[in-house]
Design a protein around this motif. Structure first.
Motif, PDB file in Angstrom:
ATOM      1  N   THR A   1      -2.788 -39.040  -1.234  1.00  0.00           N
ATOM      2  CA  THR A   1      -2.266 -37.748  -2.130  1.00  0.00           C
ATOM      3  C   THR A   1      -2.659 -38.165  -3.568  1.00  0.00           C
ATOM      4  O   THR A   1      -2.732 -39.269  -3.810  1.00  0.00           O
ATOM      5  CB  THR A   1      -0.781 -37.741  -1.920  1.00  0.00           C
ATOM      6  N   LEU A   2      -3.189 -37.198  -4.184  1.00  0.00           N
ATOM      7  CA  LEU A   2      -3.597 -37.132  -5.443  1.00  0.00           C
ATOM      8  C   LEU A   2      -2.719 -36.208  -6.315  1.00  0.00           C
ATOM      9  O   LEU A   2      -1.987 -35.279  -5.826  1.00  0.00           O
ATOM     10  CB  LEU A   2      -5.194 -36.283  -5.685  1.00  0.00           C
ATOM     11  N   TYR A   3      -2.288 -36.913  -7.503  1.00  0.00           N
ATOM     12  CA  TYR A   3      -1.288 -36.056  -8.298  1.00  0.00           C
ATOM     13  C   TYR A   3      -1.773 -35.557  -9.674  1.00  0.00           C
ATOM     14  O   TYR A   3      -2.605 -36.346 -10.029  1.00  0.00           O
ATOM     15  CB  TYR A   3       0.027 -36.794  -8.650  1.00  0.00           C
ATOM     16  N   LEU A   4      -1.420 -34.553 -10.110  1.00  0.00           N
ATOM     17  CA  LEU A   4      -1.519 -34.450 -11.734  1.00  0.00           C
ATOM     18  C   LEU A   4      -0.202 -33.942 -12.250  1.00  0.00           C
ATOM     19  O   LEU A   4       0.296 -33.016 -12.089  1.00  0.00           O
ATOM     20  CB  LEU A   4      -2.638 -33.268 -11.867  1.00  0.00           C
ATOM     21  N   GLN A   5       0.138 -34.728 -13.156  1.00  0.00           N
ATOM     22  CA  GLN A   5       1.384 -34.462 -13.679  1.00  0.00           C
ATOM     23  C   GLN A   5       1.149 -33.959 -15.101  1.00  0.00           C
ATOM     24  O   GLN A   5       0.288 -34.401 -16.040  1.00  0.00           O
ATOM     25  CB  GLN A   5       2.270 -35.890 -14.224  1.00  0.00           C
TER      26      GLN A   5
ATOM     27  N   ARG B   1      -1.269 -35.288 -22.454  1.00  0.00           N
ATOM     28  CA  ARG B   1      -0.059 -34.319 -21.856  1.00  0.00           C
ATOM     29  C   ARG B   1      -0.202 -34.370 -20.362  1.00  0.00           C
ATOM     30  O   ARG B   1       0.818 -34.182 -19.802  1.00  0.00           O
ATOM     31  CB  ARG B   1      -0.510 -32.862 -22.293  1.00  0.00           C
ATOM     32  N   PHE B   2      -1.365 -34.693 -19.891  1.00  0.00           N
ATOM     33  CA  PHE B   2      -1.666 -34.610 -18.505  1.00  0.00           C
ATOM     34  C   PHE B   2      -1.733 -35.937 -17.827  1.00  0.00           C
ATOM     35  O   PHE B   2      -2.420 -36.816 -18.701  1.00  0.00           O
ATOM     36  CB  PHE B   2      -3.014 -33.765 -18.040  1.00  0.00           C
ATOM     37  N   THR B   3      -1.435 -36.451 -16.900  1.00  0.00           N
ATOM     38  CA  THR B   3      -1.449 -37.675 -16.016  1.00  0.00           C
ATOM     39  C   THR B   3      -2.067 -37.631 -14.623  1.00  0.00           C
ATOM     40  O   THR B   3      -1.362 -36.924 -13.795  1.00  0.00           O
ATOM     41  CB  THR B   3      -0.299 -38.684 -16.180  1.00  0.00           C
ATOM     42  N   ILE B   4      -3.309 -38.050 -14.480  1.00  0.00           N
ATOM     43  CA  ILE B   4      -3.914 -37.973 -13.152  1.00  0.00           C
ATOM     44  C   ILE B   4      -3.368 -39.293 -12.267  1.00  0.00           C
ATOM     45  O   ILE B   4      -3.503 -40.352 -13.132  1.00  0.00           O
ATOM     46  CB  ILE B   4      -5.436 -37.834 -12.950  1.00  0.00           C
ATOM     47  N   SER B   5      -3.059 -39.463 -11.061  1.00  0.00           N
ATOM     48  CA  SER B   5      -2.629 -40.709 -10.509  1.00  0.00           C
ATOM     49  C   SER B   5      -3.034 -40.237  -8.925  1.00  0.00           C
ATOM     50  O   SER B   5      -3.071 -39.196  -8.460  1.00  0.00           O
ATOM     51  CB  SER B   5      -1.250 -41.049 -10.678  1.00  0.00           C
ATOM     52  N   ARG B   6      -3.207 -41.458  -8.271  1.00  0.00           N
ATOM     53  CA  ARG B   6      -3.308 -41.285  -6.790  1.00  0.00           C
ATOM     54  C   ARG B   6      -2.654 -42.484  -5.832  1.00  0.00           C
ATOM     55  O   ARG B   6      -1.958 -43.311  -6.491  1.00  0.00           O
ATOM     56  CB  ARG B   6      -4.797 -41.538  -6.573  1.00  0.00           C
ATOM     57  N   ASP B   7      -2.053 -41.883  -4.571  1.00  0.00           N
ATOM     58  CA  ASP B   7      -1.265 -42.961  -4.074  1.00  0.00           C
ATOM     59  C   ASP B   7      -2.184 -42.939  -2.623  1.00  0.00           C
ATOM     60  O   ASP B   7      -2.052 -41.996  -1.786  1.00  0.00           O
ATOM     61  CB  ASP B   7       0.083 -42.265  -3.666  1.00  0.00           C
ATOM     62  N   ASN B   8      -2.841 -44.185  -2.604  1.00  0.00           N
ATOM     63  CA  ASN B   8      -3.845 -44.196  -1.411  1.00  0.00           C
ATOM     64  C   ASN B   8      -2.822 -44.269   0.045  1.00  0.00           C
ATOM     65  O   ASN B   8      -3.606 -43.909   1.134  1.00  0.00           O
ATOM     66  CB  ASN B   8      -4.668 -45.608  -1.592  1.00  0.00           C
ATOM     67  N   ALA B   9      -1.828 -44.840  -0.025  1.00  0.00           N
ATOM     68  CA  ALA B   9      -1.181 -45.072   1.114  1.00  0.00           C
ATOM     69  C   ALA B   9      -0.262 -43.607   1.662  1.00  0.00           C
ATOM     70  O   ALA B   9      -0.322 -43.545   2.861  1.00  0.00           O
ATOM     71  CB  ALA B   9       0.218 -45.527   0.901  1.00  0.00           C
ATOM     72  N   LYS B  10      -0.475 -42.653   0.802  1.00  0.00           N
ATOM     73  CA  LYS B  10       0.107 -41.451   1.171  1.00  0.00           C
ATOM     74  C   LYS B  10      -0.979 -40.425   1.091  1.00  0.00           C
ATOM     75  O   LYS B  10      -0.988 -39.127   1.516  1.00  0.00           O
ATOM     76  CB  LYS B  10       0.993 -40.832   0.039  1.00  0.00           C
TER      77      LYS B  10
END
Length: 126
Positions: A77-81, A66-75
């Motif tokens: 920023t860490l995300y949690l969908q 149900r949840f997805t963690i991701s990261r954008d190193n250029a920004k």
């Protein structure tokens, strides 16, 4: 040292979705182990998801699929969908960072992060 600022929390109905963001300031974000945790008043803090510098991820059983963690190193920023949200997902969600290894020798993800954000509230109503 790194400063963390979460955003994206709010109130949704059961089955809804939210995306949390965590902006990192002040250090080499791309080299940090990053994680999301949550806590309900009166209960212990719970690990939700962790992502390593190489993108390796792990999730709590309660959020797998149900949840997805991701990261954008250029920004930086860490995300949690968060999809298919349930009332039991209601909690304060915290972003965490640590420059140490993300996993121990037994491949268990870190829980004792050094740096924490202030949290963002997620409320799921039935």
């Amino acid at each position: 040292q790194v400063q963390l600022v979460e955003s994206g929390g709010g109130s949704v109905q059961t089955g809804g979705s939210l995306r949390l963001s965590c902006a990192a300031y002040g250090s080499t974000y791309s080299t940090y182990c990053m994680g999301w945790f949550r806590q309900v008043p009166g209960k212990e803090r719970e690990g939700v998801a962790v992502i390593d510098v190489d993108g390796r991820k792990s999730y709590a059983d309660s959020v797998k699929g149900r949840f997805t963690i991701s990261r954008d190193n250029a920004k930086n920023t860490l995300y949690l969908q968060m999809n298919t949200l349930k009332p039991e997902d209601t909690a304060m969600y915290y972003c965490a960072a640590d420059e140490r290894l993300c996993y121990n020798k037994h491949h268990v993800p870190r829980a004792d992060f050094r740096y924490w954000g202030q949290g963002t509230q997620v409320t799921v109503s039935s």
